[in-house]
Scaffold this motif. Structure first.
Motif, PDB file in Angstrom:
ATOM      1  N   GLN A  15      -8.940  11.691  35.915  1.00  0.00           N
ATOM      2  CA  GLN A  15      -9.453  11.137  34.663  1.00  0.00           C
ATOM      3  C   GLN A  15     -10.879  10.627  34.811  1.00  0.00           C
ATOM      4  OE1 GLN A  15      -5.258   9.233  34.478  1.00  0.00           O
ATOM      5  NE2 GLN A  15      -6.282   8.592  32.568  1.00  0.00           N
ATOM      6  N   GLN A  16     -11.591  10.626  33.689  1.00  0.00           N
ATOM      7  CA  GLN A  16     -12.985  10.224  33.668  1.00  0.00           C
ATOM      8  C   GLN A  16     -13.206   8.800  34.175  1.00  0.00           C
ATOM      9  OE1 GLN A  16     -14.782  10.974  29.806  1.00  0.00           O
ATOM     10  NE2 GLN A  16     -13.453  12.741  29.530  1.00  0.00           N
ATOM     11  N   GLY A  17     -12.243   7.922  33.944  1.00  0.00           N
ATOM     12  CA  GLY A  17     -12.399   6.532  34.353  1.00  0.00           C
ATOM     13  C   GLY A  17     -12.595   6.348  35.838  1.00  0.00           C
ATOM     14  N   SER A  46      -2.000  32.914  39.080  1.00  0.00           N
ATOM     15  CA  SER A  46      -0.740  33.466  39.587  1.00  0.00           C
ATOM     16  C   SER A  46       0.422  33.269  38.613  1.00  0.00           C
ATOM     17  CB  SER A  46      -0.392  32.820  40.930  1.00  0.00           C
ATOM     18  OG  SER A  46      -0.026  31.467  40.752  1.00  0.00           O
ATOM     19  N   GLY A  47       0.173  32.576  37.495  1.00  0.00           N
ATOM     20  CA  GLY A  47       1.234  32.330  36.516  1.00  0.00           C
ATOM     21  C   GLY A  47       2.198  31.231  36.920  1.00  0.00           C
ATOM     22  N   ARG A  48       1.829  30.448  37.937  1.00  0.00           N
ATOM     23  CA  ARG A  48       2.683  29.332  38.350  1.00  0.00           C
ATOM     24  C   ARG A  48       2.487  28.154  37.381  1.00  0.00           C
ATOM     25  NH1 ARG A  48       1.198  31.639  43.407  1.00  0.00           N
ATOM     26  NH2 ARG A  48       2.956  31.840  44.861  1.00  0.00           N
ATOM     27  N   PRO A  49       3.489  27.274  37.298  1.00  0.00           N
ATOM     28  CA  PRO A  49       3.398  26.146  36.364  1.00  0.00           C
ATOM     29  C   PRO A  49       2.452  25.039  36.842  1.00  0.00           C
ATOM     30  CG  PRO A  49       5.477  26.081  37.554  1.00  0.00           C
ATOM     31  CD  PRO A  49       4.802  27.359  37.954  1.00  0.00           C
ATOM     32  N   VAL A  50       1.783  24.413  35.891  1.00  0.00           N
ATOM     33  CA  VAL A  50       0.871  23.306  36.174  1.00  0.00           C
ATOM     34  C   VAL A  50       1.281  22.109  35.327  1.00  0.00           C
ATOM     35  CG1 VAL A  50      -1.529  22.498  36.185  1.00  0.00           C
ATOM     36  CG2 VAL A  50      -1.026  24.908  36.668  1.00  0.00           C
ATOM     37  N   VAL A  51       1.362  20.949  35.982  1.00  0.00           N
ATOM     38  CA  VAL A  51       1.670  19.693  35.303  1.00  0.00           C
ATOM     39  C   VAL A  51       0.433  18.814  35.368  1.00  0.00           C
ATOM     40  CG1 VAL A  51       3.121  17.629  35.288  1.00  0.00           C
ATOM     41  CG2 VAL A  51       4.098  19.852  35.970  1.00  0.00           C
ATOM     42  N   PHE A  52      -0.061  18.395  34.213  1.00  0.00           N
ATOM     43  CA  PHE A  52      -1.195  17.479  34.149  1.00  0.00           C
ATOM     44  C   PHE A  52      -0.654  16.085  33.861  1.00  0.00           C
ATOM     45  CE2 PHE A  52      -2.948  21.631  32.994  1.00  0.00           C
ATOM     46  CZ  PHE A  52      -4.039  21.705  33.867  1.00  0.00           C
ATOM     47  N   VAL A  53      -0.984  15.141  34.723  1.00  0.00           N
ATOM     48  CA  VAL A  53      -0.484  13.778  34.600  1.00  0.00           C
ATOM     49  C   VAL A  53      -1.652  12.865  34.231  1.00  0.00           C
ATOM     50  CG1 VAL A  53       0.697  11.876  35.766  1.00  0.00           C
ATOM     51  CG2 VAL A  53       1.247  14.258  36.369  1.00  0.00           C
ATOM     52  N   ARG A  54      -1.437  12.023  33.219  1.00  0.00           N
ATOM     53  CA  ARG A  54      -2.475  11.076  32.775  1.00  0.00           C
ATOM     54  C   ARG A  54      -1.935   9.652  32.872  1.00  0.00           C
ATOM     55  NH1 ARG A  54      -3.270  11.923  27.071  1.00  0.00           N
ATOM     56  NH2 ARG A  54      -1.964  10.091  26.775  1.00  0.00           N
ATOM     57  N   HIS A  55      -2.731   8.802  33.505  1.00  0.00           N
ATOM     58  CA  HIS A  55      -2.352   7.391  33.617  1.00  0.00           C
ATOM     59  C   HIS A  55      -2.889   6.625  32.409  1.00  0.00           C
ATOM     60  CE1 HIS A  55      -0.861   3.955  35.876  1.00  0.00           C
ATOM     61  NE2 HIS A  55      -1.878   3.281  35.362  1.00  0.00           N
ATOM     62  N   ASP A  56      -1.988   6.080  31.623  1.00  0.00           N
ATOM     63  CA  ASP A  56      -2.347   5.246  30.468  1.00  0.00           C
ATOM     64  C   ASP A  56      -2.180   3.788  30.879  1.00  0.00           C
ATOM     65  OD1 ASP A  56      -2.770   7.525  28.979  1.00  0.00           O
ATOM     66  OD2 ASP A  56      -0.868   7.420  27.901  1.00  0.00           O
ATOM     67  N   SER A  57      -3.241   3.221  31.428  1.00  0.00           N
ATOM     68  CA  SER A  57      -3.155   1.879  31.995  1.00  0.00           C
ATOM     69  C   SER A  57      -2.870   0.832  30.924  1.00  0.00           C
ATOM     70  CB  SER A  57      -4.472   1.525  32.704  1.00  0.00           C
ATOM     71  OG  SER A  57      -4.399   0.209  33.226  1.00  0.00           O
ATOM     72  N   SER A  62      -9.007  -2.099  32.641  1.00  0.00           N
ATOM     73  CA  SER A  62      -9.023  -0.786  33.286  1.00  0.00           C
ATOM     74  C   SER A  62      -9.766   0.251  32.462  1.00  0.00           C
ATOM     75  CB  SER A  62      -7.590  -0.287  33.516  1.00  0.00           C
ATOM     76  OG  SER A  62      -7.615   1.039  34.012  1.00  0.00           O
ATOM     77  N   PRO A  63     -10.615   1.060  33.122  1.00  0.00           N
ATOM     78  CA  PRO A  63     -11.255   2.178  32.415  1.00  0.00           C
ATOM     79  C   PRO A  63     -10.269   3.281  32.031  1.00  0.00           C
ATOM     80  CG  PRO A  63     -12.098   2.000  34.683  1.00  0.00           C
ATOM     81  CD  PRO A  63     -11.084   0.918  34.502  1.00  0.00           C
ATOM     82  N   LEU A  64      -9.025   3.199  32.507  1.00  0.00           N
ATOM     83  CA  LEU A  64      -8.013   4.211  32.217  1.00  0.00           C
ATOM     84  C   LEU A  64      -7.149   3.848  31.011  1.00  0.00           C
ATOM     85  CD1 LEU A  64      -6.811   4.897  35.880  1.00  0.00           C
ATOM     86  CD2 LEU A  64      -8.603   6.080  34.609  1.00  0.00           C
ATOM     87  N   ARG A  65      -7.506   2.766  30.293  1.00  0.00           N
ATOM     88  CA  ARG A  65      -6.732   2.364  29.111  1.00  0.00           C
ATOM     89  C   ARG A  65      -6.820   3.415  28.016  1.00  0.00           C
ATOM     90  NH1 ARG A  65     -10.133  -1.574  28.878  1.00  0.00           N
ATOM     91  NH2 ARG A  65     -10.501  -1.392  26.671  1.00  0.00           N
ATOM     92  N   PRO A  66      -5.722   3.652  27.288  1.00  0.00           N
ATOM     93  CA  PRO A  66      -5.794   4.523  26.113  1.00  0.00           C
ATOM     94  C   PRO A  66      -6.825   3.985  25.131  1.00  0.00           C
ATOM     95  CG  PRO A  66      -3.511   4.092  26.696  1.00  0.00           C
ATOM     96  CD  PRO A  66      -4.352   3.179  27.554  1.00  0.00           C
ATOM     97  N   GLY A  67      -7.554   4.890  24.498  1.00  0.00           N
ATOM     98  CA  GLY A  67      -8.600   4.503  23.555  1.00  0.00           C
ATOM     99  C   GLY A  67      -9.962   4.356  24.196  1.00  0.00           C
ATOM    100  N   GLN A  68     -10.015   4.350  25.527  1.00  0.00           N
ATOM    101  CA  GLN A  68     -11.286   4.283  26.251  1.00  0.00           C
ATOM    102  C   GLN A  68     -11.670   5.690  26.702  1.00  0.00           C
ATOM    103  OE1 GLN A  68     -13.072   1.338  26.605  1.00  0.00           O
ATOM    104  NE2 GLN A  68     -11.471   0.730  25.172  1.00  0.00           N
ATOM    105  N   PRO A  69     -12.977   5.989  26.773  1.00  0.00           N
ATOM    106  CA  PRO A  69     -13.389   7.326  27.230  1.00  0.00           C
ATOM    107  C   PRO A  69     -12.826   7.682  28.608  1.00  0.00           C
ATOM    108  CG  PRO A  69     -15.276   6.100  26.388  1.00  0.00           C
ATOM    109  CD  PRO A  69     -14.124   5.140  26.419  1.00  0.00           C
TER     110      PRO A  69
END
Length: 195
Positions: A15-17, A46-57, A62-69
């Motif tokens: 994440q950008q934070g 390769s067509g393998r699955p990808v999981v993207f995980v986002r931390h909503d602090s 925290s710069p990782l709070r929802p609503g923050q860039p």
């Protein structure tokens, strides 16, 4: 090394934070972002699955709070989302350290898809990547942590003890690998196993 045809790449909290070094301090592994991008590309090709995980602090500062860039994914990750080339893709959001304790339920998704191997990359090596690896190992998954596709920051603990980012990352790798939670490898080994 052998990477399963349906192994899931779990991209933890890229994440950008985490670019805010005034907040986080000194980081390690300057090439980690390039390695993460390369692994996403290889998984999607390769067509393998990808999981993207986002931390909503939930921490107010925290710069990782929802609503923050800083809550958003880094640009190179955002550009790759939705470009799976036929591979499954999942977005998991969480407010704790383990991606297995987010929404939707990662374990249920993996089980439904018949996936038993997870390959972890992302931020921070000794925090959310390590915790996800530990929980995954406890749940019986074959967990692979791609060491040079993770990074962390200098950290202070009890009694005034401080560890640099490299020391913290190495301690995490030793604990995960030596404790049997995960195999800790380098990105070149994983890329060779996806061909």
């Amino acid at each position: 090394m052998d990477i399963a045809e349906n192994a899931a790449l779990v991209v933890v909290d890229v994440q950008q934070g985490f670019e805010d070094l005034d907040f986080w301090g000194r980081r390690n592994h300057p090439g980690a972002d390039e390695n993460i991008a390369g692994l996403i590309d290889a998984w999607q090709a390769s067509g393998r699955p990808v999981v993207f995980v986002r931390h909503d602090s939930v921490e107010p500062a925290s710069p990782l709070r929802p609503g923050q860039p800083g809550n958003g994914f880094k640009e190179y990750v955002e550009q790759r989302r939705g470009k799976g080339g036929g591979g499954a893709e999942l977005l998991v959001t969480k407010s704790v350290n383990s991606a297995f304790h987010g929404t939707p339920d990662l374990g249920a998704w993996l089980e439904e898809a018949g996936i038993s191997q997870v390959v972890l990359v992302g931020i921070q090596t000794n925090m959310c990547v390590e915790t996800t690896a530990r929980v995954g190992g406890n749940l019986g998954y074959d967990v692979v942590v791609v060491f040079d596709a993770t990074y962390t920051f200098d950290v202070e603990g009890p009694f005034g003890w401080r560890r640099g980012a490299d020391e913290a990352a190495q301690a995490s790798a030793v604990t995960l690998h030596g404790g049997g939670f995960a195999r800790v490898v380098m990105s070149a080994d994983v890329l060779a196993g996806t061909r």
